[in-house]
Design a protein around this motif. Structure first.
Motif, short mmCIF file in Angstrom:
data_model
loop_
_atom_site.label_atom_id
_atom_site.label_comp_id
_atom_site.label_asym_id
_atom_site.label_seq_id
_atom_site.Cartn_x
_atom_site.Cartn_y
_atom_site.Cartn_z
N LEU A 51 0.82 -1.21 0.00
CA LEU A 51 0.00 0.00 0.00
C LEU A 51 0.86 1.27 0.00
CD1 LEU A 51 -3.04 -0.73 2.36
CD2 LEU A 51 -2.89 -0.88 -0.13
N SER A 52 2.04 1.19 0.60
CA SER A 52 2.90 2.38 0.63
C SER A 52 3.47 2.72 -0.74
CB SER A 52 4.06 2.16 1.61
OG SER A 52 4.94 1.15 1.14
N ARG A 53 3.36 1.80 -1.69
CA ARG A 53 3.89 2.03 -3.03
C ARG A 53 2.82 2.46 -4.03
NH1 ARG A 53 7.18 -0.33 0.02
NH2 ARG A 53 9.41 -0.54 -0.43
N LEU A 54 1.64 2.78 -3.53
CA LEU A 54 0.59 3.32 -4.39
C LEU A 54 0.83 4.81 -4.62
CD1 LEU A 54 -2.61 1.58 -2.96
CD2 LEU A 54 -1.00 0.77 -4.71
N PRO A 55 0.14 5.41 -5.58
CA PRO A 55 0.37 6.84 -5.87
C PRO A 55 0.16 7.73 -4.65
CG PRO A 55 -0.96 5.82 -7.59
CD PRO A 55 -0.85 4.81 -6.48
N GLY A 56 1.07 8.66 -4.44
CA GLY A 56 0.93 9.64 -3.37
C GLY A 56 0.72 8.99 -2.02
N TYR A 57 -0.32 9.45 -1.33
CA TYR A 57 -0.64 8.94 0.00
C TYR A 57 -1.94 8.13 -0.03
CZ TYR A 57 3.10 11.94 1.56
OH TYR A 57 4.33 12.51 1.74
N PHE A 58 -2.18 7.49 -1.18
CA PHE A 58 -3.40 6.70 -1.33
C PHE A 58 -3.38 5.48 -0.41
CE2 PHE A 58 -6.45 4.14 -3.97
CZ PHE A 58 -7.51 5.04 -3.87
N GLY A 59 -2.20 4.94 -0.13
CA GLY A 59 -2.09 3.81 0.77
C GLY A 59 -2.47 4.17 2.19
N GLU A 60 -2.04 5.35 2.65
CA GLU A 60 -2.46 5.82 3.97
C GLU A 60 -3.98 5.92 4.03
OE1 GLU A 60 1.75 7.60 3.91
OE2 GLU A 60 0.31 6.75 2.52
N TYR A 61 -4.55 6.49 2.98
CA TYR A 61 -6.00 6.66 2.91
C TYR A 61 -6.74 5.33 2.99
CZ TYR A 61 -10.47 7.21 0.42
OH TYR A 61 -11.78 7.14 0.05
N LEU A 62 -6.29 4.33 2.23
CA LEU A 62 -6.97 3.04 2.22
C LEU A 62 -6.91 2.36 3.58
CD1 LEU A 62 -5.90 1.53 -1.23
CD2 LEU A 62 -8.08 2.61 -0.64
N GLY A 63 -5.75 2.40 4.22
CA GLY A 63 -5.61 1.74 5.51
C GLY A 63 -6.33 2.43 6.64
N LEU A 64 -6.42 3.75 6.59
CA LEU A 64 -7.08 4.51 7.66
C LEU A 64 -8.59 4.54 7.52
CD1 LEU A 64 -4.66 7.58 7.94
CD2 LEU A 64 -4.92 5.72 9.60
N THR A 65 -9.09 4.37 6.31
CA THR A 65 -10.53 4.52 6.09
C THR A 65 -11.23 3.22 5.69
OG1 THR A 65 -10.33 5.03 3.71
CG2 THR A 65 -10.10 6.87 5.26
#
Length: 236
Positions: A51-65
């Protein structure tokens, strides 16, 4: 050479098994999510790596939401490599089984024969990546929540923003913080390092080293289904 054929729900452990394969084929039936923070756990199984290798901070978004993605979104953000209609999946599987080589170019050429171009829906979060990067690049969970609240005040409450805020407010605070730090560290680590950290953290969750949130969250979400775990945790 491993190929994952994803024709349904892939969450948690299923994501860990499939997201690190060389080829990840999805269909219109595919659904991806990492909703662990809602039960007091955190996105593990190597999620801090892929997830950390997705565009921008999309990985943070997916894991937090815990946001769910469809097949098209998985392709567009890089979680999947190919989109194949579900009606063609058996044909593709049979064709793959008939191959006598693990050559990457050969497998790619074969899968490409079944692949279709996909398009994002207008309400896809990937079309809000600029705002997601702005909010979810913040250093703490509290700052992310505050940034989302400010965006709503300025630009109005888009559905994805209110859903993100509500999900984070109802999820385990400890899990949110652990995931944010984990995904940030995972961005510069190998898959082996990420899996080792996931294992160590998970052991602490199971041992109740810090709190009982995982057991209480699982009870409230998966067993009793009263959805009151987070309220009880904050009342302690």
């Amino acid at each position: 050479m491993k190929v994952s054929l994803i024709n349904g729900v892939v969450m948690g452990g299923g994501a860990g098994l499939s997201m690190n394969t060389s080829f990840r084929v999805v269909t219109e039936r595919s659904v991806f999510a990492m909703p662990e923070v809602s039960i007091g756990l955190f996105p593990d199984v190597g999620a801090s790596y892929f997830l950390s290798r997705l565009p921008g901070y999309f990985g943070e978004y997916l894991g937090l939401t815990g946001r769910r993605l469809n097949g098209a979104e998985m392709v567009k953000c890089g979680l999947a490599t190919h989109f194949v209609p579900s009606k063609s999946l058996n044909l593709l599987e049979n064709a793959l089984q008939s191959l006598s080589t693990s050559d990457i170019s050969t497998i790619t050429a074969l899968i490409d024969k079944f692949t279709e171009i996909v398009y994002l829906k207008e309400n896809s979060p990937l079309k809000r990546l600029e705002t997601i990067n702005k909010c979810f690049s913040k250093g703490t969970v509290e700052e992310i929540i505050l940034s989302l609240e400010k965006e709503i005040e300025v630009d109005g409450a888009e559905k994805w923003m209110t859903e993100a805020l509500n999900y984070m407010r109802e999820s385990c605070p400890t899990s949110l913080k652990i995931w944010l730090r984990s995904v940030r560290e995972g961005r510069v680590q190998s898959i082996e390092e990420c899996l080792k950290r996931d294992y160590n953290i998970s052991c602490h969750f199971l041992r109740r080293t810090v709190n009982n949130d995982f057991y209480e969250g699982s009870r409230a979400k998966l067993f009793d289904k009263d959805n009151k775990a987070m309220v009880r945790q904050r009342e302690r």
